[in-house]
Write a protein that holds these residues in place. Structure first.
Motif, PDB file in Angstrom:
ATOM      1  N   CYS A   1      97.517  36.094 -23.572  1.00  0.00           N
ATOM      2  CA  CYS A   1      96.481  36.856 -23.303  1.00  0.00           C
ATOM      3  C   CYS A   1      95.047  35.938 -23.567  1.00  0.00           C
ATOM      4  O   CYS A   1      94.123  35.776 -22.684  1.00  0.00           O
TER       5      CYS A   1
ATOM      6  N   ASP B   1      92.336  35.276 -20.659  1.00  0.00           N
ATOM      7  CA  ASP B   1      90.694  35.203 -20.977  1.00  0.00           C
ATOM      8  C   ASP B   1      90.096  34.243 -20.609  1.00  0.00           C
ATOM      9  O   ASP B   1      88.921  34.078 -20.280  1.00  0.00           O
TER      10      ASP B   1
ATOM     11  N   CYS C   1      96.182  42.891 -20.347  1.00  0.00           N
ATOM     12  CA  CYS C   1      95.117  41.820 -20.531  1.00  0.00           C
ATOM     13  C   CYS C   1      94.526  41.187 -19.281  1.00  0.00           C
ATOM     14  O   CYS C   1      93.413  41.188 -19.367  1.00  0.00           O
TER      15      CYS C   1
ATOM     16  N   SER D   1      96.776  43.367 -31.433  1.00  0.00           N
ATOM     17  CA  SER D   1      97.491  42.370 -30.752  1.00  0.00           C
ATOM     18  C   SER D   1      99.230  42.505 -30.667  1.00  0.00           C
ATOM     19  O   SER D   1      99.744  41.753 -29.855  1.00  0.00           O
TER      20      SER D   1
ATOM     21  N   THR E   1      91.541  50.411 -24.418  1.00  0.00           N
ATOM     22  CA  THR E   1      90.474  49.114 -24.371  1.00  0.00           C
ATOM     23  C   THR E   1      89.302  49.564 -25.076  1.00  0.00           C
ATOM     24  O   THR E   1      88.351  48.905 -25.620  1.00  0.00           O
TER      25      THR E   1
END
Length: 968
Positions: free
Chosen positions: A400, A404, A432, A899, A932
């Motif tokens: 991820c 990102d 993600c 996570s 999220t």
């Protein structure tokens, strides 16, 4: 198209005018080309559609419900009308496999018999891989009537797919047995009755086979010879047979052991050549480790090497790698190996291979730990990794953090890259990537999803769109409904968490699109079919609305029939769904075989309903049929099959007072032998026990009382001297031995993997290790990587001192397999200390190492867990999560818990949750649902309810109708 015709939803353009039978035939011929790739629902729909055309066009009557008749001149068809004539039979071809049993009554006897005797029947059934038991029995009955009792046996070569429904084949001579075997080739061996019939026929043919040509006539049916029969074949003939059959036969472990013993003596006085290994690839699992000494000779045969390792045990694959690692450069191994051998290659070898570009990786399938290593080594320094043409299995290793780091302007390219090979995309990675994409889109326009256009929606891959949070799903404008429904119909839900809040949100939004502002009860069968996999997400409450007064109840029925094909239905829906099935179709105890075939998969969701099904003669065949279609089956189904098998057989034998437990029943039951009572096992004869000991030894979960009875049978028949061969046959029955006895058994190291999944406790594993080390003349310090892998779960039997003595280099090579073993926490701690010596302190472990270490990670203490980077938590193996002690798991911080990703969060136990704070519990919930934000599930027991606005939109037309009726 004919008046009143409804076309099949096959995604293909059908003629606008069916016209006469010639046009019908052209259409069916066109559809037959895609028959093999079509779903059962599609083929059934084609048959239903064609029947309607024939009846309406040629008989001026309809099979449709009265409310759906399109012409007042049409009457309901007489069920006795003989519409299934020779022209229709020939025209339908493979679609005859989707007829209803009652349709067979519509076939004139003379024309049906001619059809059975013609090549048209053979051609049609050659394209069919399955036929429902009720239809098969009906066709078979007509077949037998055509040829008569005395002539039936001589016509077994005309049976085709109907051979799969012969319940009791008559005694046949070797030639006719051979013919019937050929007809049975396409039958599903998952049905034990088919397997038993094949074994009986093979025995008849084998008894008459005097030379190699006679044996070769058996072809793939040789797989039904007993290990004893195989050992009677000469070494040269056996080798020729195995070579010629290649990979077309899937041999049992017992057969492979018998073949391996015949072709390669244990001491390997004359080791096999590389070419011998290639020829014997289908039985490689039965060969001793020493047989792989010359594997280097065939290293250049990449496909051959891949095939050899396909069915091997992990220990055998590591033994092959050890032979190769001694002389072959790691870079060359990476280039030459593929499949499971490549996936077994240790990370340390990949490091030595010095891979610097994806060109060296090629189109190979890597393990997850290998993919994580390659992604970090090759792609992490590449700012534009997402522009790589095809990541393939390396996609597993993308983190991820890498996602990102992509710039907002490149998120479109990134989204396309990660979804090109969706089978490698985890739920965590999909979440993600979606969050990154959605955030960048909303930077362009704050209300992006409220104002999204059809073109913009088309540009978002379906895989990522499914991750859209519920609030944004609800806000999607009606203008995008056509595109949204297209995407929903084709969706693959495998990358969406099972508990994702987006599942019910998309289901509800799709229903709103389909209803188009009207009531749900106005939906048609075609509307509901557009839900695609989201049909499986419908709650019973939503389905009940479809039963409303404005719509024919057939839509609800067709929806439930379609749901019977679902492989995954939300657990919270099951109880109410089964009740709805009962309300709609009646009590399953009163169902016909056809109804059970159609809807039985839904009934099998409920253990209580399974147990109450009546012991009808046809039920067992239907349950086997349904079981073959299911990914997961319950213990209740196994118990029901056991009851049907033993009850029916016992009733037939009461008169002659034979023993309850017979060899035939044991062979048929397989894993379901676990349900015998202690009294029944005790009454089993010694002859039956010895004939079936290997089948009984395959069962891994007997209780202590059952094991005690079976142990008494072993003591009576095999003691005092149990040989190595007998230990292999006993399998999980050795689990019933005392620790003292286990230390004296001749356990061969290279077959311990076969019994690793029995219910051993740690004390027993210690005894097995002591016995195996003594029998194989091994000390801990001598254990190589292959030895450690072959020990499998029995590595938990080493004491703390012994674990510390394991060779570090060998352990590094074997750790990928050792990490799949579940030991006690104290033993995991010892293995963890060894891992620290091999790989450094946990605070330095990366995603690849954590993935490779597997369950060994459960041995970390609270301080060590706290030192782990959050990014590695989604790479912890799923089984490892439940092995972490609750007190230690509760030391994880919120970032680490978030996570975990959906799959790992779903593995958190109730014991672990009991030790956690509210904040930690919320983090686990968000990880499990893929949320999220702080959106929470509002209805845990059922499907999320529709919004007030949605209810108003659906119910308003119904209210107006009711008001109008009241005013009349």
């Amino acid at each position: 198209m004919l008046l009143g015709a409804s076309k099949p939803a096959l995604g293909m353009k059908l003629p606008s005018d069916v016209g006469g039978r010639q046009n019908l035939k052209k259409l069916l011929d066109m559809l037959k080309e895609t028959f093999v790739g079509m779903s059962e629902d599609q083929t059934t729909q084609v048959v239903k559609w064609e029947k309607e055309q024939i009846m309406e066009k040629y008989f001026n009557c309809t099979t449709r419900p009265a409310a759906d008749q399109r012409s007042s001149s049409m009457e309901r068809c007489n069920p006795k009308r003989k519409w299934l004539d020779s022209d229709t039979l020939n025209m339908m071809g493979p679609y005859i496999a989707k007829l209803a049993p009652k349709d067979v009554d519509s076939a004139p006897t003379k024309e049906l018999c001619e059809f059975f005797s013609s090549h048209k029947f053979t051609e049609a059934t050659n394209m069919v891989s399955n036929m429902n038991p009720s239809l098969g029995r009906k066709f078979l009955k007509r077949f037998q009537e055509c040829f008569g009792t005395n002539v039936f046996s001589k016509n077994v070569d005309k049976l085709g797919i109907l051979a799969c429904h012969v319940s009791n084949a008559p005694d046949l001579d070797p030639d006719l047995s051979q013919k019937l075997l050929s007809e049975l080739n396409s039958c599903d061996d998952g049905n034990p009755k088919i397997k038993q019939m094949k074994k009986r026929l093979v025995k008849a043919v084998f008894s008459n086979a005097t030379d190699i040509r006679g044996l070769q006539k058996l072809g793939k049916s040789l797989a039904f010879l007993t290990p004893s029969d195989l050992s009677k074949i000469s070494k040269a003939d056996l080798k020729d047979i195995i070579t010629n059959l290649g990979s077309s036969v899937r041999w049992t472990r017992a057969q492979m052991r018998a073949i391996g013993k015949k072709l390669q003596d244990k001491k390997c006085n004359k080791s096999m050549s590389g070419q011998d290994l290639l020829a014997l690839k289908s039985v490689a699992e039965g060969l001793p480790r020493c047989a792989f000494k010359h594997v280097k000779e065939i290293l250049n045969d990449t496909e051959g090497m891949k095939n050899i390792a396909q069915r091997m045990r992990k220990g055998q694959r590591m033994a092959i790698l050890q032979e190769l690692l001694g002389d072959v450069a790691p870079s060359l191994l990476v280039q030459k190996l593929s499949g499971r051998l490549l996936g077994s290659l240790p990370l340390s070898t990949l490091v030595e291979a010095n891979i610097v570009s994806l060109d060296q990786v090629g189109d190979k399938t890597w393990s997850r730990s290998q993919a994580a290593f390659l992604a970090k080594k090759i792609l992490n320094g590449n700012k534009f990794w997402y522009r790589v043409k095809k990541l393939r299995s390396v996609m597993q290793g993308i983190t991820c953090e890498m996602i990102d780091a992509v710039s907002d302007s490149d998120t479109g390219d990134m989204g396309q890259a990660v979804t090109e090979d969706p089978q490698w995309l985890s739920k965590h990675q999909a979440g993600c990537a979606a969050r990154k994409l959605f955030a960048s889109l909303e930077k362009e326009r704050a209300d992006y999803f409220k104002t999204i256009t059809e073109e913009e929606m088309k540009n978002i891959s379906t895989c990522l769109l499914l991750q859209l949070p519920p609030s944004k799903v609800e806000d999607l404008p009606d203008s995008v409904c056509p595109t949204l429904l297209d995407k929903i119909e084709e969706a693959d839900l495998s990358s969406l968490p099972q508990r994702s809040l987006s599942r019910p949100a998309f289901t509800e939004r799709a229903l709103r699109c389909l209803a188009n502002g009207t009531d749900l009860s106005m939906l048609t069968e075609e509307d509901v079919s557009r839900l695609g996999p989201f049909l499986c997400e419908l709650s019973p409450a939503q389905l009940k609305v479809m039963r409303g007064p404005l719509m024919a109840p057939e839509v609800l029925k067709s929806s439930l029939r379609a749901m019977a094909s679902c492989q995954q239905i939300p657990r919270r829906h099951v109880a109410d769904l089964v009740q709805l099935v009962n309300d709609t179709f009646g009590d399953p105890s009163n169902w016909s075989p056809e109804t059970m075939e159609e809807l039985g998969a839904l009934v099998l969701l409920d253990d209580n309903t399974i147990s109450t099904l009546p012991n009808k003669p046809w039920l067992k065949a239907v349950l086997y049929f349904l079981k073959s279609k299911l990914k997961h089956t319950s213990k209740a189904l196994g118990k029901k099959i056991f009851d049907l098998t033993t009850t029916a057989s016992n009733a037939a034998r009461k008169k002659r007072a034979a023993e309850q437990v017979t060899a035939e029943m044991i062979e048929e039951l397989g894993m379901n032998n676990v349900y015998w009572s202690v009294e029944q096992l005790d009454g089993m004869s010694d002859q039956t026990f010895l004939a079936t000991v290997e089948t009984l030894g395959d069962v891994p979960d007997y209780n202590a009382d059952q094991l005690a009875v079976l142990k008494s049978k072993i003591d009576k028949n095999l003691v005092p001297e149990i040989t190595e061969s007998e230990v292999k046959q006993l399998g999980c029955l050795t689990w019933g031995f005392s620790g003292e006895d286990l230390e004296t058994l001749p356990f061969p190291l290279d077959t311990l993997e076969e019994t690793a999944n029995c219910g051993w406790n740690e004390s027993q594993m210690e005894s097995v290790w002591k016995g195996a080390s003594k029998y194989n003349n091994l000390t801990v310090k001598q254990l190589k990587a292959a030895d450690m892998v072959m020990l499998s779960r029995f590595i938990c039997g080493l004491d703390s001192t012994e674990i510390r003595q394991l060779n570090i280099d060998a352990f590094k090579d074997a750790v990928g397999s050792v990490g799949s073993v579940a030991c006690s926490y104290s033993k995991s701690q010892e293995l963890k200390r060894l891992a620290v010596s091999a790989f450094g302190n946990p605070n330095s472990w990366d995603e690849a190492q954590v993935s490779e270490l597997g369950n060994i990670v459960a041995g970390l203490d609270a301080t060590e867990f706290a030192s782990l980077n959050s990014s590695v938590f989604s790479f912890i193996s799923k089984p490892c999560i439940a092995l972490i002690p609750p007190r230690i798991f509760a030391s994880l911080n919120v970032d680490q818990l978030l996570s975990l990703g959906p799959d790992n969060a779903a593995m958190v136990t109730s014991g672990q949750q009991a030790e956690m704070t509210d904040e930690q519990l919320a983090a686990v919930e968000r990880a499990a649902t893929g949320s999220t934000d702080q959106e929470q599930r509002t209805d845990h027991s059922g499907a999320p309810s529709m919004s007030a606005e949605g209810i108003s939109a659906f119910m308003m037309p119904l209210l107006f109708l009711l008001m109008g009726l009241l005013l009349l």
